[in-house]
Design an enzyme around this catalytic site. Structure first.
Site: not given
Ligand code: ADP
Length: 358
Positions: A87-88, A132, A181, A240
């Protein structure tokens, strides 16, 4: 066959929960770049580089093009889904594609009204504000956001009591990207102010494999496609976790002086870290085993499972259950949780015959 708490209790669960947690760990956030790249450096920078989530990417492509055509900010966007799914990363990609800045914050950091007003007033036209855990906003902050989102206006109360006056300040037209979430915990006035509400889903095996190969390239770790697939199988549908497992397998390969990550090497390493073949850890197995052995496979309420396993009900619901539901080992019914035939098989147990009673 029963999984007992004793013995394992002090050692493995902690190791595993860090390894398989979908949340970013403090160590990952603050990693010393000379030693291990921080998580942020592995993020894809463009939509093309972002693996999977095809429908969502299409929706965003259209939103970007439409906004660019009108020279406007993108509509406010709410992203929901389990942690670690990207998401981030998407918010940062949106900013990159729109060539605007992205301010990242989280609801717990917006405790006082001046926290959010300071941020809003500093935004420039088109900027993205990423919040977030947006379901955790307090009421005052949330109420400041309503006119900000709708009319790009900030209503500030000056003074106190009878002499208090509301002053309205104009804000730049910005885009709020909220991440949560728990979409069900958002209040409806807040939810209604998002033009786009999009869900992120767990990743397929081939998508995780692609993510692992991409990260391995960035880290200069030699790995075979089959080696990446072996790690992907245990990554709980979550990028992740996939990246984290890759790093641990890399350590193992280095210490064992192996030139390349193969499926055998990946399996050996992850067995050592007690991540099983479907990415289950000790607590996942304990939950399933308890449900099967103490409650004849269910249906059983969450509280009863929590009491029998000694785990917190909320943790089971938020951390363990989503993935067990996703891979079809657990099902939720109106009468409680049930273990499916697949769960019996995974634990090497025979499902009751006729298959299951529900
Ligand atoms: P969330 O905000 O949903 O908790 P993040 O955006 O921080 O998740 O993603 C976590 C890690 O996973 C990031 O560092 C990124 O490297 C990897 N990641 C997430 N989605 C993808 C994607 N679609 N393709 C490649 N890497 C991804």
């Amino acid at each position: 066959m029963a999984i007992k708490r004793s013995g394992n209790q002090n050692s493995s669960p902690n190791v595993k929960s860090d390894l398989l947690s979908p949340e970013v760990t403090a160590q990952e956030r603050n990693a010393n770049p000379n030693f291990e790249p921080p998580e942020a450096s592995l993020r894809p920078q463009t939509l093309d580089d972002y693996v999977g989530q095809r429908d969502l990417k299409e929706v965003l492509r259209i939103a970007i093009q439409a906004a660019q055509g009108r020279q406007e900010a993108i509509d406010h966007l709410l992203l929901y889904g389990p942690p670690g799914l990207g998401k981030t990363t998407l918010a940062l990609i949106l900013a990159e594609e729109m060539q605007v800045r992205c301010k990242i914050t989280a609801a717990p950091a917006l405790e006082r009204p001046r926290d959010i007003t300071g941020i809003l007033l500093a935004l420039q036209p088109g900027d993205i504000l990423f919040i977030d855990e947006i379901h955790r906003l307090n009421r005052l902050t949330e109420e400041l956001l309503y006119p900000a989102m709708e009319d790009f206006r900030l209503d500030i109360t000056m003074g106190k009591g009878q002499s208090a006056k509301v002053r309205s300040l104009n804000l730049a037209r910005f885009t709020l990207v909220g991440a949560t979430t728990k979409v069900g915990s958002l209040t409806s006035p807040l939810r209604d102010r998002f033009g786009l509400i999009q869900r992120l889903r767990f990743y397929e095996l081939d998508e995780l494999q692609q993510i692992i190969l991409r990260t391995a390239g960035l880290l200069a770790v030699p790995i075979s496609p089959a080696g990446a697939q072996a790690i992907a199988l245990r990554a709980r549908g979550t990028p992740r976790i996939a990246n984290r497992l890759l790093k641990r397998v890399r350590d193992y390969a280095q210490v064992k002086q192996q030139p390349e990550i193969t499926p055998t090497l990946a399996s050996e390493a992850l067995d050592l870290y007690q991540v099983d073949k479907r990415g289950l850890d000790w607590t996942d197995r304990l939950v399933l085993q308890t449900l099967i052995e103490q409650f004849q496979g269910g249906p059983t309420g969450l509280e009863a499972i929590a009491a029998a396993t000694g785990e917190d009900a909320k943790t089971i619901e938020e951390v363990y259950e989503p993935y067990l539901l996703q891979i079809g080992y657990l099902a939720r019914t109106s009468r409680g949780r049930i273990a499916t035939a697949a769960a019996y098989e995974h634990l090497g147990l025979t499902p009751p015959n006729p298959l299951l009673p529900w």
